[in-house]
Design a protein around this motif. Sequence first.
Motif, PDB file in Angstrom:
ATOM      1  N   ARG A  88       0.837  -1.211   0.000  1.00 28.37           N
ATOM      2  CA  ARG A  88       0.000   0.000   0.000  1.00 28.37           C
ATOM      3  C   ARG A  88       0.869   1.257   0.000  1.00 28.37           C
ATOM      4  NH1 ARG A  88      -4.875   0.901  -1.273  1.00 28.37           N
ATOM      5  NH2 ARG A  88      -5.186   2.256   0.475  1.00 28.37           N
ATOM      6  N   ARG A  89       1.939   1.252   0.781  1.00 29.67           N
ATOM      7  CA  ARG A  89       2.846   2.415   0.836  1.00 29.67           C
ATOM      8  C   ARG A  89       3.548   2.636  -0.500  1.00 29.67           C
ATOM      9  NH1 ARG A  89       5.092   1.186   6.874  1.00 29.67           N
ATOM     10  NH2 ARG A  89       3.437   2.301   7.969  1.00 29.67           N
ATOM     11  N   ARG A  90       3.705   1.577  -1.264  1.00 30.41           N
ATOM     12  CA  ARG A  90       4.321   1.692  -2.604  1.00 30.41           C
ATOM     13  C   ARG A  90       3.303   2.082  -3.666  1.00 30.41           C
ATOM     14  NH1 ARG A  90       8.863  -2.937  -3.498  1.00 30.41           N
ATOM     15  NH2 ARG A  90       9.655  -3.038  -1.382  1.00 30.41           N
ATOM     16  N   GLY A  91       2.073   2.313  -3.261  1.00 21.40           N
ATOM     17  CA  GLY A  91       1.048   2.752  -4.201  1.00 21.40           C
ATOM     18  C   GLY A  91       0.079   1.682  -4.640  1.00 21.40           C
ATOM     19  N   GLY A  92       0.137   0.518  -4.028  1.00 23.76           N
ATOM     20  CA  GLY A  92      -0.800  -0.553  -4.382  1.00 23.76           C
ATOM     21  C   GLY A  92      -2.229  -0.120  -4.109  1.00 23.76           C
ATOM     22  N   MET A  93      -3.125  -0.491  -4.989  1.00 23.05           N
ATOM     23  CA  MET A  93      -4.494  -0.004  -4.917  1.00 23.05           C
ATOM     24  C   MET A  93      -5.461  -0.933  -4.186  1.00 23.05           C
ATOM     25  SD  MET A  93      -4.074   2.879  -6.256  1.00 23.05           S
ATOM     26  CE  MET A  93      -5.769   3.418  -6.322  1.00 23.05           C
ATOM     27  N   ARG A  94      -5.149  -2.178  -4.045  1.00 15.62           N
ATOM     28  CA  ARG A  94      -6.077  -3.110  -3.389  1.00 15.62           C
ATOM     29  C   ARG A  94      -6.254  -2.725  -1.929  1.00 15.62           C
ATOM     30  NH1 ARG A  94      -7.090  -8.253  -6.573  1.00 15.62           N
ATOM     31  NH2 ARG A  94      -6.293  -7.571  -8.563  1.00 15.62           N
ATOM     32  N   ARG A  95      -7.455  -2.920  -1.423  1.00 12.14           N
ATOM     33  CA  ARG A  95      -7.775  -2.523  -0.056  1.00 12.14           C
ATOM     34  C   ARG A  95      -7.680  -3.677   0.943  1.00 12.14           C
ATOM     35  NH1 ARG A  95      -7.865   2.540   0.115  1.00 12.14           N
ATOM     36  NH2 ARG A  95      -8.963   3.729  -1.452  1.00 12.14           N
ATOM     37  N   SER A  96      -7.502  -4.897   0.474  1.00 10.07           N
ATOM     38  CA  SER A  96      -7.331  -6.019   1.394  1.00 10.07           C
ATOM     39  C   SER A  96      -6.159  -6.863   0.894  1.00 10.07           C
ATOM     40  CB  SER A  96      -8.607  -6.853   1.482  1.00 10.07           C
ATOM     41  OG  SER A  96      -8.909  -7.415   0.239  1.00 10.07           O
ATOM     42  N   PRO A  97      -5.500  -7.564   1.811  1.00  8.28           N
ATOM     43  CA  PRO A  97      -4.326  -8.351   1.400  1.00  8.28           C
ATOM     44  C   PRO A  97      -4.661  -9.369   0.316  1.00  8.28           C
ATOM     45  CG  PRO A  97      -4.450  -8.198   3.771  1.00  8.28           C
ATOM     46  CD  PRO A  97      -5.743  -7.635   3.236  1.00  8.28           C
ATOM     47  N   LEU A  98      -3.825  -9.432  -0.671  1.00  7.97           N
ATOM     48  CA  LEU A  98      -3.985 -10.375  -1.763  1.00  7.97           C
ATOM     49  C   LEU A  98      -3.587 -11.775  -1.315  1.00  7.97           C
ATOM     50  CD1 LEU A  98      -2.248  -8.236  -4.510  1.00  7.97           C
ATOM     51  CD2 LEU A  98      -4.690  -8.535  -4.195  1.00  7.97           C
ATOM     52  N   PRO A  99      -4.228 -12.803  -1.865  1.00  3.57           N
ATOM     53  CA  PRO A  99      -3.828 -14.178  -1.512  1.00  3.57           C
ATOM     54  C   PRO A  99      -2.339 -14.428  -1.721  1.00  3.57           C
ATOM     55  CG  PRO A  99      -5.869 -14.206  -2.752  1.00  3.57           C
ATOM     56  CD  PRO A  99      -5.367 -12.779  -2.772  1.00  3.57           C
ATOM     57  N   ASP A 100      -1.734 -13.791  -2.721  1.00  2.00           N
ATOM     58  CA  ASP A 100      -0.303 -13.992  -2.957  1.00  2.00           C
ATOM     59  C   ASP A 100       0.529 -13.598  -1.746  1.00  2.00           C
ATOM     60  OD1 ASP A 100      -0.865 -14.914  -5.482  1.00  2.00           O
ATOM     61  OD2 ASP A 100      -0.191 -13.109  -6.515  1.00  2.00           O
ATOM     62  N   PHE A 101       0.111 -12.567  -1.021  1.00  2.00           N
ATOM     63  CA  PHE A 101       0.857 -12.175   0.173  1.00  2.00           C
ATOM     64  C   PHE A 101       0.780 -13.265   1.245  1.00  2.00           C
ATOM     65  CE2 PHE A 101      -0.046  -7.522  -1.019  1.00  2.00           C
ATOM     66  CZ  PHE A 101       1.107  -7.449  -1.779  1.00  2.00           C
ATOM     67  N   TYR A 102      -0.395 -13.846   1.423  1.00  3.36           N
ATOM     68  CA  TYR A 102      -0.544 -14.939   2.387  1.00  3.36           C
ATOM     69  C   TYR A 102       0.263 -16.160   1.957  1.00  3.36           C
ATOM     70  CZ  TYR A 102      -4.504 -12.493   4.534  1.00  3.36           C
ATOM     71  OH  TYR A 102      -5.296 -11.587   5.179  1.00  3.36           O
ATOM     72  N   ILE A 103       0.222 -16.473   0.670  1.00  3.67           N
ATOM     73  CA  ILE A 103       0.949 -17.643   0.158  1.00  3.67           C
ATOM     74  C   ILE A 103       2.449 -17.438   0.321  1.00  3.67           C
ATOM     75  CG2 ILE A 103       1.474 -18.937  -1.950  1.00  3.67           C
ATOM     76  CD1 ILE A 103      -1.550 -18.416  -2.715  1.00  3.67           C
ATOM     77  N   GLY A 104       2.944 -16.273  -0.066  1.00  3.21           N
ATOM     78  CA  GLY A 104       4.361 -15.979   0.098  1.00  3.21           C
ATOM     79  C   GLY A 104       4.787 -15.981   1.553  1.00  3.21           C
ATOM     80  N   ALA A 105       3.954 -15.406   2.410  1.00  2.38           N
ATOM     81  CA  ALA A 105       4.271 -15.372   3.838  1.00  2.38           C
ATOM     82  C   ALA A 105       4.272 -16.776   4.430  1.00  2.38           C
ATOM     83  CB  ALA A 105       3.264 -14.483   4.566  1.00  2.38           C
ATOM     84  N   HIS A 106       3.329 -17.613   4.004  1.00  2.46           N
ATOM     85  CA  HIS A 106       3.280 -18.998   4.489  1.00  2.46           C
ATOM     86  C   HIS A 106       4.585 -19.711   4.144  1.00  2.46           C
ATOM     87  CE1 HIS A 106       1.030 -23.124   4.452  1.00  2.46           C
ATOM     88  NE2 HIS A 106       2.064 -23.119   5.265  1.00  2.46           N
ATOM     89  N   ALA A 107       4.992 -19.626   2.891  1.00  2.00           N
ATOM     90  CA  ALA A 107       6.241 -20.275   2.482  1.00  2.00           C
ATOM     91  C   ALA A 107       7.423 -19.697   3.258  1.00  2.00           C
ATOM     92  CB  ALA A 107       6.448 -20.121   0.980  1.00  2.00           C
ATOM     93  N   SER A 108       7.431 -18.398   3.423  1.00  2.05           N
ATOM     94  CA  SER A 108       8.549 -17.734   4.080  1.00  2.05           C
ATOM     95  C   SER A 108       8.694 -18.136   5.546  1.00  2.05           C
ATOM     96  CB  SER A 108       8.365 -16.218   3.956  1.00  2.05           C
ATOM     97  OG  SER A 108       9.469 -15.539   4.488  1.00  2.05           O
TER      98      SER A 108
END
Length: 137
Positions: A88-108
Motif C-alpha cells: 500500500r505504501r508503494r502505491g498498491g491499490m487493493r484494499r485487502s491483502p492479496l492471496p499472494d501475500f498470504y501464500i508468500g508469507a506462508h512459504a517464508s
Amino acid sequence: MSPVLVDSNFLLDVATDDPMWSYWSSSTLERIANESILVINPLVFAEASIWFDSIEALEEALPAGLYRRDGLPYEAAFLAGKVFLDYRRRGGMRRSPLPDFYIGAHASVSGYRLLTRDAARYRTYFPNLELIAPSSR
C-alpha cells in the motif's frame, strides 16, 4: 525432502491444459514431487476450486496423498499484513491483502520453497524466499 508450497497457477495450468504452460508446469510438478513434499494451503485450494464443479473433483485433482494440506500459520498472517502495508505504501491499490501475500508469507515463515509462475511479486515482497519459477517465457 524439503517441502515446496505449490501456487495455484501451477495447478490450474495442469487442470485446464493451458496451451502455453501445461507441459512446463506438469513436468516441473512431477520433477519437484519426486524430490520434495508438495504442500497446498486453504488459499491455494480456494483459488484452484474455481475450475472445478464439485469438491470431489477438486479432491481428485489434488489428492491428499500427493499434496500435503497445511493450515495458514498465524505468523504468516502477520507477515502478510506487514507485506500488504508495504504494498500500500508503494502505491498498491487493493484494499485487502492479496492471496499472494498470504501464500508468500506462508512459504517464508515455514521455510518452504515456493513453486510459482508469478515470481515478480514474490521477489519484490519476499526477497529471501526461494522460488522455483520459470526464468523467462
